[in-house]
Design a protein around this motif. Sequence first.
Motif, PDB file in Angstrom:
ATOM      1  N   GLU A   1      87.907  99.753  76.602  1.00 39.96           N
ATOM      2  CA  GLU A   1      87.014  99.025  75.703  1.00 39.96           C
ATOM      3  C   GLU A   1      87.612  97.707  75.209  1.00 39.96           C
ATOM      4  O   GLU A   1      86.896  96.827  74.761  1.00 39.96           O
TER       5      GLU A   1
ATOM      6  N   GLY B   1      77.934  97.408  79.682  1.00 40.20           N
ATOM      7  CA  GLY B   1      79.192  96.791  79.263  1.00 40.20           C
ATOM      8  C   GLY B   1      79.207  95.299  79.541  1.00 40.20           C
ATOM      9  O   GLY B   1      80.267  94.691  79.663  1.00 40.20           O
ATOM     10  N   LYS B   2      78.014  94.714  79.587  1.00 37.91           N
ATOM     11  CA  LYS B   2      77.877  93.304  79.947  1.00 37.91           C
ATOM     12  C   LYS B   2      78.496  92.368  78.905  1.00 37.91           C
ATOM     13  O   LYS B   2      79.268  91.468  79.256  1.00 37.91           O
ATOM     14  N   THR B   3      78.163  92.595  77.635  1.00 30.43           N
ATOM     15  CA  THR B   3      78.691  91.721  76.592  1.00 30.43           C
ATOM     16  C   THR B   3      80.209  91.853  76.498  1.00 30.43           C
ATOM     17  O   THR B   3      80.935  90.854  76.399  1.00 30.43           O
ATOM     18  N   THR B   4      80.678  93.083  76.574  1.00 28.49           N
ATOM     19  CA  THR B   4      82.122  93.321  76.593  1.00 28.49           C
ATOM     20  C   THR B   4      82.753  92.589  77.777  1.00 28.49           C
ATOM     21  O   THR B   4      83.792  91.938  77.637  1.00 28.49           O
TER      22      THR B   4
ATOM     23  N   GLY C   1      73.848  98.527  77.986  1.00 26.86           N
ATOM     24  CA  GLY C   1      74.839  99.591  77.875  1.00 26.86           C
ATOM     25  C   GLY C   1      75.853  99.619  79.006  1.00 26.86           C
ATOM     26  O   GLY C   1      76.819 100.378  78.965  1.00 26.86           O
TER      27      GLY C   1
ATOM     28  N   ASP D   1      87.788 103.673  83.635  1.00 29.28           N
ATOM     29  CA  ASP D   1      88.760 104.516  82.930  1.00 29.28           C
ATOM     30  C   ASP D   1      88.148 105.861  82.550  1.00 29.28           C
ATOM     31  O   ASP D   1      88.845 106.802  82.224  1.00 29.28           O
TER      32      ASP D   1
HETATM   33  P1  GDP Z   1      75.846  95.781  77.125  1.00 35.73           P
HETATM   34  O1  GDP Z   1      74.654  96.414  76.477  1.00 35.73           O
HETATM   35  O2  GDP Z   1      75.748  95.858  78.606  1.00 35.73           O
HETATM   36  O3  GDP Z   1      76.141  94.414  76.635  1.00 35.73           O
HETATM   37  O4  GDP Z   1      77.070  96.741  76.775  1.00 35.73           O
HETATM   38  P2  GDP Z   1      78.287  96.567  75.754  1.00 35.73           P
HETATM   39  O5  GDP Z   1      79.171  95.458  76.188  1.00 35.73           O
HETATM   40  O6  GDP Z   1      77.763  96.521  74.369  1.00 35.73           O
HETATM   41  O7  GDP Z   1      79.065  97.939  76.024  1.00 35.73           O
HETATM   42  C1  GDP Z   1      78.471  99.214  75.830  1.00 35.73           C
HETATM   43  C2  GDP Z   1      79.587 100.220  75.483  1.00 35.73           C
HETATM   44  O8  GDP Z   1      80.445 100.416  76.593  1.00 35.73           O
HETATM   45  C3  GDP Z   1      80.482  99.760  74.337  1.00 35.73           C
HETATM   46  O9  GDP Z   1      80.749 100.875  73.520  1.00 35.73           O
HETATM   47  C4  GDP Z   1      81.741  99.273  75.045  1.00 35.73           C
HETATM   48  O10 GDP Z   1      82.895  99.399  74.231  1.00 35.73           O
HETATM   49  C5  GDP Z   1      81.794 100.213  76.225  1.00 35.73           C
HETATM   50  N1  GDP Z   1      82.536  99.654  77.359  1.00 35.73           N
HETATM   51  C6  GDP Z   1      82.315  98.486  78.013  1.00 35.73           C
HETATM   52  N2  GDP Z   1      83.178  98.334  79.050  1.00 35.73           N
HETATM   53  C7  GDP Z   1      83.968  99.442  79.065  1.00 35.73           C
HETATM   54  C8  GDP Z   1      85.046  99.893  79.906  1.00 35.73           C
HETATM   55  O11 GDP Z   1      85.472  99.254  80.890  1.00 35.73           O
HETATM   56  N3  GDP Z   1      85.586 101.105  79.587  1.00 35.73           N
HETATM   57  C9  GDP Z   1      85.139 101.851  78.525  1.00 35.73           C
HETATM   58  N4  GDP Z   1      85.723 103.027  78.303  1.00 35.73           N
HETATM   59  N5  GDP Z   1      84.135 101.466  77.743  1.00 35.73           N
HETATM   60  C10 GDP Z   1      83.547 100.275  77.991  1.00 35.73           C
END
Ligand code: GDP
Length: 340
Positions: free
Chosen positions: A321, A131-134, A129, A295
């Motif tokens: 995002e 934001g790693k994959t993003t 959660g 943000d």
């Molecule tokens: P992971 O579980 O670490 O891989 O997390 P995800 O990449 O799936 O991101 C989790 C949530 O955080 C998603 O809804 C993304 O869109 C959101 N997210 C990731 N980076 C950012 C950011 O820099 N700003 C905002 N507002 N949301 C983000």
Amino acid sequence: LGMFDQLSSALTEVAQNFGGKQRMTENSIQPALKSVRRALLDADVNLEVATALLDGVKRRSLGMEVTKGVTAEQQFVKAMYDELLDMMGGDADSGGAMGGNPSLQSPTATLAYKEGSDPAVILLAGLQGAGKTTAAGKLALYLKEREVDSTALDLMSEEERSQTLASRMPKRNRKVLLAAADVYRPAAIEQLQILGKSIDVEVFSMGTDEDPANIAKAAVEKAKNEGFDTVIVDTAGRQVVDEDLMEELRRVKKSVSPDETLLVVDAMTGQAAASLTASFDSAVGISGAILTKLDGDSRGGAAVSIRGVSGKPIKFVGVGEKTAELEPFFPDRMASRILG
Ligand code: GDP
């Protein structure tokens, strides 16, 4: 922005206390330090970091003669700015051959680039959660885009140039391969594939039945054979820091000897992001952090505390995002933003 609203009002208060004096004294700065301290702690800055910051501000302020035309308040704010800059790594070298863009002001975002046949390997770690994959997709896009060179800047209109410099997104023109090594959530692999498609970056996957260390290794092998110069490995995240996760990361790390191991942390978690960075560093060894969700309405404590607590620099920040919403981290820019 609101991250440090209280700090701006604390600094306004400062003006009254100095009352036009030519030199700041222990007595005249005490109330200011007190308000600033409260503002920092309210912004969720780590206690030791806040204390070190204030000690520095005090040291600098007391050593200063107020120069003609500059108020004591301005001097105090300058001392604050300089301390924030140091705390966030503003003294870090600008990278040069490591990928910094010397024509732009120096960010802490230098990422290894190797000449020759071995691709640069960037390992991403983090809790679920965060934001790693993003961030994997964002970083791939960032590295893929073409660098802004000085000739291009010369050809731009005044406005375009200032926008480009303000966004400070030096681009790299790299050939990037994304590797899906999060084998615990099939959805994570799919998410990376969709991201990859949207930015036209190939995603390497071996499904969920393969060992993450082998996936990473195979991805690097593929990169070597097919002329990719950079591999970004997305590893598994967990809800909490546990020994299994750390052990897996150590094994993945050992299998590919990454040039960068970046921890993706969520700014909304405040100073907890800083202690998380420190624990990942002692368990796995990391080279820096990507601070996401800057943000959002985070209180800023993470940005100020990470380096002071963990000794590791923030290299990039996520500011939205969308895949383009990643920026190199500039301590100077952040310090200005904090001071409002
Ligand atoms: P992971 O579980 O670490 O891989 O997390 P995800 O990449 O799936 O991101 C989790 C949530 O955080 C998603 O809804 C993304 O869109 C959101 N997210 C990731 N980076 C950012 C950011 O820099 N700003 C905002 N507002 N949301 C983000």
